[in-house]
Design an enzyme around this catalytic site. Structure first.
Site, PDB file in Angstrom:
ATOM      1  CE  LYS A  11      -3.863  -2.325   2.370  1.00  0.00           C
ATOM      2  NZ  LYS A  11      -4.827  -2.193   3.507  1.00  0.00           N
ATOM      3  CE1 TYR A  51      -9.097  -3.498   0.244  1.00  0.00           C
ATOM      4  CE2 TYR A  51      -8.564  -1.425  -0.828  1.00  0.00           C
ATOM      5  CZ  TYR A  51      -8.215  -2.458   0.028  1.00  0.00           C
ATOM      6  OH  TYR A  51      -6.996  -2.453   0.661  1.00  0.00           O
ATOM      7  CG  ASN A 118      -3.523  -2.437   6.926  1.00  0.00           C
ATOM      8  OD1 ASN A 118      -3.353  -2.079   5.765  1.00  0.00           O
ATOM      9  ND2 ASN A 118      -4.630  -3.023   7.344  1.00  0.00           N
ATOM     10  CG  HIS A 121      -5.003  -6.339  -0.343  1.00  0.00           C
ATOM     11  ND1 HIS A 121      -6.231  -6.398   0.268  1.00  0.00           N
ATOM     12  CD2 HIS A 121      -5.035  -7.258  -1.351  1.00  0.00           C
ATOM     13  CE1 HIS A 121      -6.980  -7.308  -0.359  1.00  0.00           C
ATOM     14  NE2 HIS A 121      -6.272  -7.845  -1.338  1.00  0.00           N
ATOM     15  CD  GLU A 132      -8.232  -9.298  -3.686  1.00  0.00           C
ATOM     16  OE1 GLU A 132      -7.055  -9.638  -3.434  1.00  0.00           O
ATOM     17  OE2 GLU A 132      -9.120  -9.227  -2.816  1.00  0.00           O
TER      18      GLU A 132
HETATM   19  P1  IDP Z   1      -7.719  -6.945   5.692  1.00  0.00           P
HETATM   20  O1  IDP Z   1      -6.893  -5.975   4.875  1.00  0.00           O
HETATM   21  O2  IDP Z   1      -7.002  -7.372   6.941  1.00  0.00           O
HETATM   22  O3  IDP Z   1      -8.251  -8.107   4.885  1.00  0.00           O
HETATM   23  P2  IDP Z   1     -10.405  -5.802   5.592  1.00  0.00           P
HETATM   24  O4  IDP Z   1     -11.414  -5.872   6.703  1.00  0.00           O
HETATM   25  O5  IDP Z   1     -10.663  -6.596   4.362  1.00  0.00           O
HETATM   26  O6  IDP Z   1      -8.982  -6.111   6.233  1.00  0.00           O
HETATM   27  O7  IDP Z   1     -10.312  -4.255   5.211  1.00  0.00           O
HETATM   28  C1  IDP Z   1      -9.598  -3.831   4.064  1.00  0.00           C
HETATM   29  C2  IDP Z   1      -8.777  -2.615   4.418  1.00  0.00           C
HETATM   30  O8  IDP Z   1      -9.654  -1.516   4.689  1.00  0.00           O
HETATM   31  C3  IDP Z   1      -7.943  -2.761   5.718  1.00  0.00           C
HETATM   32  O9  IDP Z   1      -6.699  -3.379   5.480  1.00  0.00           O
HETATM   33  C4  IDP Z   1      -7.788  -1.324   6.149  1.00  0.00           C
HETATM   34  O10 IDP Z   1      -6.762  -0.639   5.445  1.00  0.00           O
HETATM   35  C5  IDP Z   1      -9.145  -0.722   5.756  1.00  0.00           C
HETATM   36  N1  IDP Z   1     -10.128  -0.774   6.846  1.00  0.00           N
HETATM   37  C6  IDP Z   1     -10.788  -1.852   7.305  1.00  0.00           C
HETATM   38  N2  IDP Z   1     -11.635  -1.545   8.297  1.00  0.00           N
HETATM   39  C7  IDP Z   1     -11.526  -0.196   8.468  1.00  0.00           C
HETATM   40  C8  IDP Z   1     -12.154   0.744   9.358  1.00  0.00           C
HETATM   41  O11 IDP Z   1     -13.001   0.395  10.211  1.00  0.00           O
HETATM   42  N3  IDP Z   1     -11.752   2.045   9.257  1.00  0.00           N
HETATM   43  C9  IDP Z   1     -10.827   2.457   8.340  1.00  0.00           C
HETATM   44  N4  IDP Z   1     -10.223   1.605   7.479  1.00  0.00           N
HETATM   45  C10 IDP Z   1     -10.557   0.298   7.542  1.00  0.00           C
HETATM   46 MG    MG Z   2      -9.692  -8.103   3.337  1.00  0.00          MG
END
Ligand code: IDP
Ligand code: MG
Length: 137
Positions: A11, A51, A118, A121, A132
């Protein structure tokens, strides 16, 4: 079972902080095979396809802003159980509490931006990986 594939994205925060090589190296050292790699600028269209499960969520507009804040690296890795393996290397979604030793746990933190930044992805199923991979390659 046929060898599995996963799509990972480094990212914008990972690229900006100079962690692209570190992230790729951890996945390679685990033993998975790098199949393809590309430099991208995310577009709203690509992010909506990538997404798909999150487009209706309240955090989606800020996720698009975060994912568009700089270049990203997309890569495909292959190997048996690569999806579970790479998600284990990545760590849990929230970098503040992701386990030490994981990519998110070792390199991520809350920067007070309101986004969950984070670094990586990683596809969560063979079906997501297929969709994807088609978005970025
Ligand atoms: P993952 O990346 O661990 O699979 P997902 O729930 O699929 O997590 O969410 C995708 C991405 O969206 C996360 O990595 C994060 O960057 C962002 N994200 C997820 N939940 C939130 C939230 O509640 N607030 C802001 N960003 C979020
Ligand atoms: Mg995810």
């Amino acid at each position: 079972m046929a060898t599995e594939k996963i799509l990972i994205l480094i990212k914008p925060d990972g690229v900006k902080r100079g962690l692209a090589g570190e992230v790729l190296a951890r996945i390679e050292r685990k033993g998975y095979t790098l199949e393809n790699i590309a430099w991208h600028a995310a577009t709203p269209e690509k992010l909506a396809a990538h997404y798909a499960e999150h487009v209706e969520k309240p955090f989606y507009p800020s996720l698009v802003e975060y994912m568009s804040s700089g270049p990203i690296v997309a890569a495909v890795f292959s190997g048996d159980s690569v999806i579970a393996g790479v998600r284990s290397l990545a760590g849990s979604t929230d970098p503040t509490t992701a386990a030490p030793g994981t990519i998110r746990g070792d390199f991520g933190r809350d920067w007070g931006t309101g986004n969950i930044e984070n670094i990586i992805h990683a596809s969560d199923s063979p079906e997501s990986a297929e969709r994807e991979i088609a978005v970025w390659f």
